[in-house]
Design a protein around this motif. Structure first.
Motif, PDB file in Angstrom:
ATOM      1  N   ALA A  33       0.854  -1.197   0.000  1.00  0.00           N
ATOM      2  CA  ALA A  33       0.000   0.000   0.000  1.00  0.00           C
ATOM      3  C   ALA A  33       0.884   1.239   0.000  1.00  0.00           C
ATOM      4  N   TRP A  34       1.584   1.448  -1.101  1.00  0.00           N
ATOM      5  CA  TRP A  34       2.489   2.587  -1.195  1.00  0.00           C
ATOM      6  C   TRP A  34       1.716   3.835  -1.585  1.00  0.00           C
ATOM      7  N   GLY A  35       2.025   4.931  -0.922  1.00  0.00           N
ATOM      8  CA  GLY A  35       1.419   6.201  -1.284  1.00  0.00           C
ATOM      9  C   GLY A  35       2.163   6.884  -2.414  1.00  0.00           C
ATOM     10  N   SER A  36       3.432   6.539  -2.562  1.00  0.00           N
ATOM     11  CA  SER A  36       4.233   7.144  -3.614  1.00  0.00           C
ATOM     12  C   SER A  36       5.310   6.162  -4.034  1.00  0.00           C
ATOM     13  N   GLY A  37       5.998   6.490  -5.085  1.00  0.00           N
ATOM     14  CA  GLY A  37       7.066   5.628  -5.564  1.00  0.00           C
ATOM     15  C   GLY A  37       6.619   4.774  -6.719  1.00  0.00           C
ATOM     16  N   LEU A  38       7.591   4.168  -7.357  1.00  0.00           N
ATOM     17  CA  LEU A  38       7.357   3.325  -8.516  1.00  0.00           C
ATOM     18  C   LEU A  38       7.532   1.865  -8.136  1.00  0.00           C
ATOM     19  N   LEU A  39       6.574   1.058  -8.485  1.00  0.00           N
ATOM     20  CA  LEU A  39       6.658  -0.388  -8.305  1.00  0.00           C
ATOM     21  C   LEU A  39       5.830  -1.005  -9.425  1.00  0.00           C
ATOM     22  N   SER A  40       6.518  -1.517 -10.456  1.00  0.00           N
ATOM     23  CA  SER A  40       5.781  -2.047 -11.597  1.00  0.00           C
ATOM     24  C   SER A  40       6.459  -3.288 -12.144  1.00  0.00           C
ATOM     25  N   LEU A  41       5.643  -4.184 -12.627  1.00  0.00           N
ATOM     26  CA  LEU A  41       6.091  -5.392 -13.296  1.00  0.00           C
ATOM     27  C   LEU A  41       5.613  -5.292 -14.734  1.00  0.00           C
ATOM     28  N   ASN A  42       6.538  -5.405 -15.669  1.00  0.00           N
ATOM     29  CA  ASN A  42       6.223  -5.188 -17.072  1.00  0.00           C
ATOM     30  C   ASN A  42       6.739  -6.324 -17.935  1.00  0.00           C
ATOM     31  N   ALA A  43       6.196  -6.407 -19.143  1.00  0.00           N
ATOM     32  CA  ALA A  43       6.651  -7.394 -20.114  1.00  0.00           C
ATOM     33  C   ALA A  43       7.116  -6.667 -21.368  1.00  0.00           C
ATOM     34  N   ALA A  44       8.196  -7.183 -21.951  1.00  0.00           N
ATOM     35  CA  ALA A  44       8.688  -6.642 -23.215  1.00  0.00           C
ATOM     36  C   ALA A  44       9.420  -7.750 -23.957  1.00  0.00           C
ATOM     37  N   ASN A  45       9.013  -7.978 -25.195  1.00  0.00           N
ATOM     38  CA  ASN A  45       9.684  -8.945 -26.052  1.00  0.00           C
ATOM     39  C   ASN A  45       9.792 -10.333 -25.410  1.00  0.00           C
ATOM     40  N   GLY A  46       8.757 -10.740 -24.699  1.00  0.00           N
ATOM     41  CA  GLY A  46       8.729 -12.063 -24.091  1.00  0.00           C
ATOM     42  C   GLY A  46       9.453 -12.184 -22.769  1.00  0.00           C
ATOM     43  N   SER A  47       9.989 -11.095 -22.253  1.00  0.00           N
ATOM     44  CA  SER A  47      10.685 -11.099 -20.969  1.00  0.00           C
ATOM     45  C   SER A  47       9.937 -10.201 -19.986  1.00  0.00           C
ATOM     46  N   TYR A  48      10.120 -10.482 -18.702  1.00  0.00           N
ATOM     47  CA  TYR A  48       9.473  -9.692 -17.659  1.00  0.00           C
ATOM     48  C   TYR A  48      10.529  -8.975 -16.843  1.00  0.00           C
ATOM     49  N   TYR A  49      10.181  -7.756 -16.412  1.00  0.00           N
ATOM     50  CA  TYR A  49      11.103  -7.004 -15.583  1.00  0.00           C
ATOM     51  C   TYR A  49      10.338  -6.192 -14.551  1.00  0.00           C
ATOM     52  N   LEU A  50      10.990  -5.989 -13.429  1.00  0.00           N
ATOM     53  CA  LEU A  50      10.463  -5.220 -12.320  1.00  0.00           C
ATOM     54  C   LEU A  50      11.213  -3.899 -12.261  1.00  0.00           C
ATOM     55  N   HIS A  51      10.490  -2.816 -12.008  1.00  0.00           N
ATOM     56  CA  HIS A  51      11.099  -1.502 -11.784  1.00  0.00           C
ATOM     57  C   HIS A  51      10.609  -0.974 -10.450  1.00  0.00           C
ATOM     58  N   VAL A  52      11.519  -0.420  -9.667  1.00  0.00           N
ATOM     59  CA  VAL A  52      11.166   0.204  -8.392  1.00  0.00           C
ATOM     60  C   VAL A  52      11.919   1.520  -8.277  1.00  0.00           C
ATOM     61  N   GLY A  53      11.351   2.452  -7.568  1.00  0.00           N
ATOM     62  CA  GLY A  53      12.049   3.698  -7.343  1.00  0.00           C
ATOM     63  C   GLY A  53      11.231   4.653  -6.515  1.00  0.00           C
ATOM     64  N   GLY A  54      11.938   5.527  -5.823  1.00  0.00           N
ATOM     65  CA  GLY A  54      11.231   6.540  -5.070  1.00  0.00           C
ATOM     66  C   GLY A  54      12.093   7.228  -4.039  1.00  0.00           C
TER      67      GLY A  54
END
Length: 138
Positions: free
Chosen positions: A37-58
Motif C-alpha cells: 500500500a504505497w502512497g508514492s514511488g514506482l513499483l511495476s512489473l512489465n513485459a517486453a519482447n517475451g521477458s518480464y522485468y520489475l522496476h522500483v524507485g522513489g
C-alpha cells in the motif's frame, strides 16, 4: 531521506525456462505487488519482447515500510525465480551504521540478494553534491 532505485529481470532459473512455470511466477509477483500500500514511488512489473522485468524507485522522508518491503520482494523473487537478476540501489541519509554518505547496492543473482558498496555514485558528498559549508565559500 531514503532514496531507492532498482530493476530486476524475472527468470525462472539460470537455464532455459518453462513458459508455463514462468507465467505462474509472474502471477505470484503481481499478486504480491498488490499487497503493498504505497502512497508514492514506482513499483511495476512489465513485459517486453517475451521477458518480464520489475522496476522500483522513489524517495521517502524516512526509511519506512517501503524499504523493508522492497528488499523482501527482491529476496522473495530470488527464492521463487532463482534465474532472476538485477540491482537495487538505496541511500539512507539517516543511516546510523556509517553508510549515510553512500549508496548501497543489493545485487540479485542466482537466488541470492547480496549487499555491496557502490563504486560509482559514492561517497554522495562530494561525488554528487558539495557539502553545504563548501558552497558557502564560493
Amino acid at each position: 531521506m531514503f532514496e531507492f532505485h532498482g530493476w530486476a529481470t524475472i527468470r525462472q532459473n539460470p537455464a532455459d525456462s518453462d513458459q508455463e512455470q514462468l507465467d505462474i511466477i509472474i502471477q505470484k509477483i503481481q499478486l504480491k505487488i498488490t499487497e503493498f500500500a504505497w502512497g508514492s514511488g514506482l513499483l511495476s512489473l512489465n513485459a517486453a519482447n517475451g521477458s518480464y522485468y520489475l522496476h522500483v524507485g522513489g524517495f521517502t522522508n524516512r526509511k519506512g515500510d517501503e524499504a523493508a518491503e522492497i528488499v523482501e520482494l527482491y529476496q522473495w523473487i530470488g527464492e521463487i525465480a532463482p534465474g532472476s537478476y538485477g540491482l537495487l540501489y538505496t541511500r539512507d541519509d539517516d543511516n546510523m551504521e556509517g553508510f549515510d554518505n553512500e549508496f548501497r547496492v543489493q545485487v540479485l543473482s542466482r537466488g541470492r540478494l547480496e549487499d555491496q558498496r557502490d563504486p560509482f555514485l559514492s561517497p554522495y558528498f562530494p561525488v554528487i553534491e558539495d557539502h553545504a559549508d563548501s558552497r558557502k565559500s564560493e
